[in-house]
Scaffold this motif. Structure first.
Motif, short mmCIF file in Angstrom:
data_model
loop_
_atom_site.label_atom_id
_atom_site.label_comp_id
_atom_site.label_asym_id
_atom_site.label_seq_id
_atom_site.Cartn_x
_atom_site.Cartn_y
_atom_site.Cartn_z
N LEU A 337 0.81 -1.21 0.00
CA LEU A 337 0.00 0.00 0.00
C LEU A 337 0.85 1.27 0.00
O LEU A 337 0.40 2.32 -0.45
CB LEU A 337 -0.94 -0.01 1.21
N ILE A 338 2.08 1.17 0.52
CA ILE A 338 2.99 2.32 0.50
C ILE A 338 3.61 2.49 -0.88
O ILE A 338 3.66 3.59 -1.44
CB ILE A 338 4.09 2.17 1.56
N PHE A 339 4.09 1.38 -1.47
CA PHE A 339 4.89 1.48 -2.70
C PHE A 339 4.05 1.48 -3.98
O PHE A 339 4.51 1.98 -5.00
CB PHE A 339 5.92 0.35 -2.75
N ALA A 340 2.84 0.90 -3.95
CA ALA A 340 2.04 0.88 -5.17
C ALA A 340 1.75 2.29 -5.69
O ALA A 340 1.94 2.57 -6.88
CB ALA A 340 0.74 0.10 -4.93
N PRO A 341 1.30 3.24 -4.83
CA PRO A 341 1.07 4.60 -5.35
C PRO A 341 2.35 5.29 -5.81
O PRO A 341 2.28 6.23 -6.62
CB PRO A 341 0.46 5.34 -4.14
N ILE A 342 3.49 4.85 -5.30
CA ILE A 342 4.76 5.47 -5.68
C ILE A 342 5.23 4.98 -7.04
O ILE A 342 5.64 5.76 -7.91
CB ILE A 342 5.83 5.20 -4.61
N PHE A 343 5.17 3.66 -7.26
CA PHE A 343 5.76 3.07 -8.47
C PHE A 343 4.78 2.95 -9.63
O PHE A 343 5.21 2.91 -10.79
CB PHE A 343 6.35 1.69 -8.16
N CYS A 344 3.47 2.87 -9.36
CA CYS A 344 2.51 2.66 -10.44
C CYS A 344 2.52 3.78 -11.49
O CYS A 344 2.48 3.49 -12.69
CB CYS A 344 1.11 2.47 -9.88
N PRO A 345 2.58 5.07 -11.09
CA PRO A 345 2.64 6.12 -12.12
C PRO A 345 3.85 5.98 -13.05
O PRO A 345 3.75 6.20 -14.26
CB PRO A 345 2.71 7.41 -11.30
N THR A 346 5.00 5.60 -12.47
CA THR A 346 6.19 5.43 -13.29
C THR A 346 6.04 4.23 -14.21
O THR A 346 6.44 4.28 -15.39
CB THR A 346 7.43 5.23 -12.39
N ALA A 347 5.47 3.13 -13.70
CA ALA A 347 5.25 1.94 -14.53
C ALA A 347 4.33 2.28 -15.70
O ALA A 347 4.55 1.82 -16.83
CB ALA A 347 4.66 0.81 -13.68
N GLN A 348 3.31 3.08 -15.44
CA GLN A 348 2.42 3.50 -16.52
C GLN A 348 3.15 4.35 -17.54
O GLN A 348 2.91 4.22 -18.75
CB GLN A 348 1.23 4.27 -15.93
N ALA A 349 4.07 5.19 -17.08
CA ALA A 349 4.85 6.02 -17.99
C ALA A 349 5.72 5.17 -18.91
O ALA A 349 5.97 5.54 -20.06
CB ALA A 349 5.73 7.00 -17.20
N TYR A 350 6.16 4.03 -18.41
CA TYR A 350 6.96 3.10 -19.23
C TYR A 350 6.09 2.22 -20.12
O TYR A 350 6.61 1.47 -20.94
CB TYR A 350 7.80 2.20 -18.33
N GLY A 351 4.78 2.27 -19.95
CA GLY A 351 3.89 1.44 -20.74
C GLY A 351 3.82 0.00 -20.28
O GLY A 351 3.45 -0.90 -21.05
N ILE A 352 4.16 -0.24 -19.02
CA ILE A 352 4.12 -1.60 -18.46
C ILE A 352 2.68 -1.98 -18.15
O ILE A 352 1.91 -1.17 -17.63
CB ILE A 352 4.98 -1.67 -17.18
N ASN A 353 2.32 -3.21 -18.48
CA ASN A 353 0.99 -3.72 -18.13
C ASN A 353 0.83 -3.69 -16.62
O ASN A 353 1.62 -4.28 -15.88
CB ASN A 353 0.83 -5.15 -18.66
N MET A 354 -0.23 -3.03 -16.13
CA MET A 354 -0.35 -2.81 -14.69
C MET A 354 -0.77 -4.06 -13.93
O MET A 354 -0.47 -4.19 -12.74
CB MET A 354 -1.35 -1.67 -14.43
N VAL A 355 -1.46 -4.99 -14.58
CA VAL A 355 -1.78 -6.26 -13.93
C VAL A 355 -0.48 -7.07 -13.72
O VAL A 355 -0.23 -7.60 -12.64
CB VAL A 355 -2.80 -7.05 -14.76
#
Length: 424
Positions: A337-355
């Motif tokens: 719950l701490i790291f998901a909001p931190i890393f998810c925006p960056t993962a989306q910027a890289y075009g990584i599948n979020m699932v």
């Protein structure tokens, strides 16, 4: 400086032994007092917002269902079925432990519950067969990590809520990676047991296996009810968790008859206590996450990563390394719950599948369940097996390496994660 105060206060409070839910709230409070004019009532509002979710209602139901399974004879029948199925292999009892943990994981969604329910039966059984007590406890601690990976999974539900992904997709996405990790661990454990001289219990007997399957039939229906209900579209994941809870109660009361009516309140109370602890952490991480977002940490990290790392794969490995270290010191639920909001925006910027990204996060954090100093599975296995932690830890490196190899395969081949959600 404000970031140093926020993160420094959090780790200082953890070091002082403050419960993690209070450490999260107090560090957020320190930041708001020192660097903000926001009214402090925002803390209560954010905590309420953190748990005000229909989807999160699945967590108490899954936890209570796990308690009903443990007290209703379901876990014992699952272990007996696993013995008849794979107990004949070299190191058969260790393999039984892993297989039983994987089956039980498909019903509870929690690592500690899986470790306690299966370990209470398997660790003494392994010791009776001549297994080293520390080794038996270590195998059980490793088997417990499948609880939050194989669906239904509390961590998958939490990630779905935090990232906005489909709960159904997240639950199904963990199935193939969980089976792959289990297969890799079984192969390594068999080779390890051959080296140690642990043999199988007996030859495979198809008739006995079928009889054991019949005795465990109603227990094994539970994951089919959960996943079948979700993917048929008949129920939501939250409704499926409630149905599972009711089903386990009926089986324990009227089929196996190992739950007495007078015990129901005690069992449900135990489940509610465990679920309350999880939900308090969820509420606290909402406050901490809101402050982190207000401080601009996710945006700063996104710029830092995208400017210095050009490859999505390298970014994923970097996240794995960070989470692997974090998982050694922070329990999986708050860490996610701490790291998901931190890393998810960056993962989306890289075009990584979020699932795919969520499953990788969950798997890596689950490794921390079996590693010191905070690994909860390690301490549950120690308690159930009656072995001090320092006698269990020397037996962990090789099984951990097996899980690392399986995790590497999942990271390198995203199709292992995305295949079932894309098909279904």
């Amino acid at each position: 400086m404000d970031l140093v105060v926020l993160v420094g206060a959090f780790f200082l409070l953890l070091f002082l032994g403050i419960p993690i839910a209070f450490a999260l709230c107090l560090s957020a409070l320190a930041y708001l007092v020192l660097y903000s004019q926001v009214p402090l009532i925002i803390i209560a509002q954010q905590m309420l917002k953190g748990v005000d979710s229909f989807t999160l209602m699945a967590i108490p139901f899954f936890v209570i269902a796990g308690c009903l399974m443990q007290n209703g004879g379901i876990s014992r029948r699952i272990v007996d079925f696993a013995k008849k199925l794979v107990g004949w292999l070299p190191g058969g009892m260790a393999v039984v432990d892993i297989v039983a943990s994987m089956i039980f994981a498909a019903m509870t969604g929690a690592g500690a519950a899986t470790t306690a329910a299966v370990g209470g039966i398997m660790i003494p059984s392994m010791e009776e067969e001549g297994y080293d007590p520390g080794f038996a406890s270590a195998i059980q601690a490793m088997g417990g990590i499948f609880g939050p990976i194989i669906p239904p999974s509390i961590l998958m539900v939490l990630y779905a809520v935090a990232s906005g992904e489909s709960v159904g997709d997240m639950l199904m996405a963990g199935l193939l990676p969980g089976l792959l990790l289990g297969l890799v661990l079984i192969v390594v454990v068999v080779l390890l047991c051959v080296k140690k001289g642990y043999t199988g219990k007996s030859r495979f007997n198809a008739v006995e296996a079928l009889r054991s399957f019949g005795r465990a039939f109603f227990a094994l229906l539970a994951p089919l009810i959960i996943l079948g209900g979700i993917y048929s579209g008949f129920v939501t994941p939250t409704e499926a968790s409630a149905i599972c809870c009711f089903y386990c109660l009926v089986i324990g009361l009227f089929v196996y008859r190992e739950i007495k009516p007078k015990e129901i309140c005690r069992i449900v109370f135990d489940g509610v206590k465990s679920a309350a602890g999880i939900m308090l952490i969820v509420a606290s991480t909402q406050v901490f996450g809101w402050v982190i977002t207000r401080a601009g940490i996710p945006q700063t990290l996104a710029r830092m990563f995208t400017s210095s790392i050009s490859s999505p794969l390298v970014f994923t490995f970097a996240v794995c390394l960070i989470l692997l270290v974090a998982g050694c010191f922070i329990d999986a639920v708050p860490a996610l719950l701490i790291f998901a909001p931190i890393f998810c925006p960056t993962a989306q910027a890289y075009g990584i599948n979020m699932v795919y990204f969520g499953v990788v996060m969950v798997i890596v954090l689950c490794i921390g369940l079996a590693t010191p100093p905070v690994g909860i599975n390690l301490y549950v296995a120690s308690s159930v097996g009656g072995q001090p932690v320092h006698k269990i830890i020397p037996h962990l490196p090789i099984p951990l390496m097996a899980i690392f190899v399986g995790t590497l395969l999942v990271v390198l081949f995203p199709g292992i994660v995305t295949f079932l959600p894309s098909v279904l």
